[in-house]
Design a protein around this motif. Structure first.
Motif, short mmCIF file in Angstrom:
data_model
loop_
_atom_site.label_atom_id
_atom_site.label_comp_id
_atom_site.label_asym_id
_atom_site.label_seq_id
_atom_site.Cartn_x
_atom_site.Cartn_y
_atom_site.Cartn_z
N PRO A 63 27.99 98.49 20.22
CA PRO A 63 29.40 98.53 20.61
C PRO A 63 30.23 97.61 19.71
O PRO A 63 29.70 96.67 19.12
CB PRO A 63 29.38 98.01 22.05
N VAL A 64 31.53 97.90 19.62
CA VAL A 64 32.43 97.06 18.83
C VAL A 64 32.76 95.78 19.60
O VAL A 64 32.78 94.69 19.04
CB VAL A 64 33.73 97.83 18.50
N PHE A 65 32.99 95.94 20.91
CA PHE A 65 33.32 94.80 21.77
C PHE A 65 32.11 94.45 22.64
O PHE A 65 31.37 95.35 23.07
CB PHE A 65 34.50 95.14 22.68
N ASN A 66 31.94 93.17 22.93
CA ASN A 66 30.83 92.79 23.80
C ASN A 66 31.16 93.10 25.26
O ASN A 66 32.30 93.40 25.60
CB ASN A 66 30.45 91.32 23.60
N GLU A 67 30.17 93.02 26.11
CA GLU A 67 30.33 93.46 27.50
C GLU A 67 31.38 92.65 28.26
O GLU A 67 32.14 93.22 29.06
CB GLU A 67 28.99 93.42 28.24
N GLN A 68 31.45 91.34 28.02
CA GLN A 68 32.44 90.54 28.73
C GLN A 68 33.86 90.94 28.35
O GLN A 68 34.76 90.98 29.20
CB GLN A 68 32.22 89.04 28.45
N GLU A 69 34.07 91.26 27.08
CA GLU A 69 35.38 91.73 26.62
C GLU A 69 35.71 93.08 27.26
O GLU A 69 36.84 93.32 27.70
CB GLU A 69 35.39 91.85 25.09
N ARG A 70 34.72 93.95 27.33
CA ARG A 70 34.94 95.29 27.90
C ARG A 70 35.18 95.23 29.41
O ARG A 70 36.02 95.97 29.94
CB ARG A 70 33.77 96.21 27.55
N TYR A 71 34.47 94.38 30.11
CA TYR A 71 34.71 94.22 31.55
C TYR A 71 36.15 93.78 31.82
O TYR A 71 36.83 94.30 32.71
CB TYR A 71 33.75 93.17 32.15
N LYS A 72 36.61 92.80 31.03
CA LYS A 72 37.97 92.29 31.22
C LYS A 72 39.01 93.34 30.90
O LYS A 72 40.03 93.47 31.60
CB LYS A 72 38.18 91.04 30.36
N MET A 73 38.79 94.12 29.84
CA MET A 73 39.74 95.17 29.45
C MET A 73 39.92 96.20 30.56
O MET A 73 41.04 96.61 30.88
CB MET A 73 39.27 95.87 28.18
N VAL A 74 38.82 96.62 31.16
CA VAL A 74 38.88 97.64 32.20
C VAL A 74 39.55 97.08 33.46
O VAL A 74 40.34 97.77 34.11
CB VAL A 74 37.47 98.20 32.52
N ARG A 75 39.25 95.85 33.80
CA ARG A 75 39.89 95.23 34.98
C ARG A 75 41.41 95.14 34.83
O ARG A 75 42.13 95.11 35.84
CB ARG A 75 39.31 93.83 35.21
N ALA A 76 41.88 95.11 33.60
CA ALA A 76 43.32 94.95 33.36
C ALA A 76 44.08 96.28 33.38
O ALA A 76 45.30 96.28 33.28
CB ALA A 76 43.55 94.26 32.02
N ILE A 77 43.37 97.40 33.52
CA ILE A 77 44.05 98.70 33.59
C ILE A 77 44.57 98.90 35.01
O ILE A 77 43.83 98.74 35.99
CB ILE A 77 43.09 99.82 33.18
N LYS A 78 45.83 99.26 35.13
CA LYS A 78 46.50 99.21 36.43
C LYS A 78 46.00 100.20 37.48
O LYS A 78 46.30 100.02 38.67
CB LYS A 78 48.01 99.36 36.25
N TRP A 79 45.23 101.20 37.09
CA TRP A 79 44.73 102.15 38.09
C TRP A 79 43.35 101.78 38.61
O TRP A 79 42.81 102.44 39.50
CB TRP A 79 44.69 103.56 37.49
N VAL A 80 42.76 100.72 38.07
CA VAL A 80 41.39 100.31 38.45
C VAL A 80 41.43 99.34 39.62
O VAL A 80 42.12 98.32 39.57
CB VAL A 80 40.67 99.68 37.24
N ASP A 81 40.68 99.65 40.66
CA ASP A 81 40.62 98.78 41.84
C ASP A 81 39.43 97.83 41.80
O ASP A 81 39.48 96.73 42.35
CB ASP A 81 40.54 99.63 43.12
N GLU A 82 38.34 98.26 41.16
CA GLU A 82 37.10 97.47 41.20
C GLU A 82 36.26 97.82 39.98
O GLU A 82 36.23 98.97 39.54
CB GLU A 82 36.35 97.83 42.49
N VAL A 83 35.58 96.82 39.42
CA VAL A 83 34.70 97.04 38.27
C VAL A 83 33.27 96.64 38.64
O VAL A 83 33.04 95.57 39.20
CB VAL A 83 35.17 96.24 37.05
#
Length: 368
Positions: A63-83
């Motif tokens: 992957p280009v981004f590591n898992e911690q970066e990817r977890y944070k990116m998805v949590r910041a998307i406004k339609w996501v309730d839980e990761v």
């Protein structure tokens, strides 16, 4: 098909229950966000499973981004309730049941595991699967190709054509409709779907930030989160492609204005976006949007074309704040990651392409 062009099938499309979506979410772009938006429309609570670095390496490549970066990116998307972190690459019924999920949603493309199987075969066979429409014109593969072109000096004066980007993203034998590239065509409807459409309350403290926000990444997320703490309503000014190219050079921005717009609009900290904002923050701009605070990060600020500090006016008014997000990641650093691992990413795309084509041909033969 719904009135807005989104597609779903499978279990009843009645809006209820807990929805599961999963993926790598590497180099999160507006295509990912649009899929999550559609998934959220199908239920009341959207749970997103994000694969670990080890899972992606096993089934797809680095992957280009590591898992911690990817977890944070998805949590910041406004339609996501839980990761859910470290979700399995092949979606299982056990994973859905452990998280009290009613059904799984994925785009109308194919995702293949290391052994060449459809990663959603279990949930499909169980009747707990729906599809949403894939966003045409954007893919991680395409973005990687654009970044690789940034290393070619002769593209500085002659902007790359789409075919050249495609050549860099994948070899000439690329035939899969999912790994290949296509052109993104923005519409007013898509912008409306991504926009909150809300206005600030009279008592809201309005914060303004501006920039390129190219290849929207976790550094941007951390900055916007910090900026949002300085008020109640965060407005982001997006510079035009020509303006970004003026102060960044080469073939930047990697993503055009419309692509950058949707990426920023998908962020949960952003309230409104100014499309094609001026480089200098003027009194007219601040009066028009009733801006109380102007924020900027610790990155260097180049003078405007007239040689003046673009933040001179808010500094004079005493409402300029330099903030430290604690994240030093920049768009250039992402490009450097890609260039450093170029051969690995090209090999990853070839393997992904081959597995997709095998599964496509197998599915076609079964239908015949």
């Amino acid at each position: 098909m719904s009135s807005n062009g989104d597609v779903s099938n499978g279990p009843s499309s009645k809006k209820n229950g807990r929805v599961w979506m999963d993926g790598c979410f590497d180099m999160v772009h507006f295509g990912h966000a649009n899929a999550l938006r559609q998934g959220k429309q199908m239920g009341n609570h959207l749970v997103v499973g994000v694969h670990s670095d080890a899972e992606i390496q096993k089934h797809k490549g680095p992957p280009v981004f590591n898992e911690q970066e990817r977890y944070k990116m998805v949590r910041a998307i406004k339609w996501v309730d839980e990761v859910i972190e470290d979700a399995p690459y092949v979606t299982t019924l056990d994973e859905l049941d452990q998280n009290n999920i009613d059904f799984c949603v994925h785009g109308d493309d194919i995702t293949v595991s290391a052994d060449g199987r459809d990663t959603y075969y279990m949930v499909k066979e169980a009747g707990r699967y729906k599809e949403c429409k894939r966003t045409a014109g954007v893919s991680t593969t395409d973005l990687v190709g654009r970044m690789l072109l940034a290393t070619k000096q002769h593209f500085v004066e002659n902007p790359p054509e789409k075919d050249q980007t495609k050549d860099m993203a994948a070899d000439a034998s690329t035939k899969s409709p999912y790994t290949g590239t296509s052109q993104f065509l923005p519409t007013s409807q898509k912008i409306i779907q991504f926009s909150e459409g809300k206005e600030p309350k009279p008592t809201d403290k309005i914060v303004y930030v501006a920039g390129a926000f190219d290849l929207f990444h976790v550094g941007h997320v951390d900055f916007l989160e910090e900026a949002s703490k300085h008020g109640d309503f965060l407005i982001v000014g997006l510079h035009t492609d020509l303006e970004v190219n003026r102060y960044k050079g080469r073939n930047f921005p990697i993503m055009n204005l419309h692509e950058r717009l949707l990426s920023v609009l998908s962020n949960k900290y952003v309230s409104e976006v100014v499309i094609g904002a001026p480089y200098s923050v003027t009194s007219d701009l601040m009066d028009h949007f009733k801006v109380d605070v102007v924020c900027h990060g610790k990155t260097n600020v180049l003078p405007d074309i007239n040689g003046k500090d673009p933040y001179a006016y808010p500094k004079e008014k005493g409402c300029f704040v330099e903030i430290d997000s604690g994240n030093e990641l920049t768009t250039q650093m992402i490009v450097d990651r890609i260039i450093k691992n170029r051969l690995e990413y090209e090999e990853r795309n070839k393997k992904k392409e081959a597995k997709e084509l095998i599964l496509i041909n197998k599915t076609t033969d079964q239908l015949d």
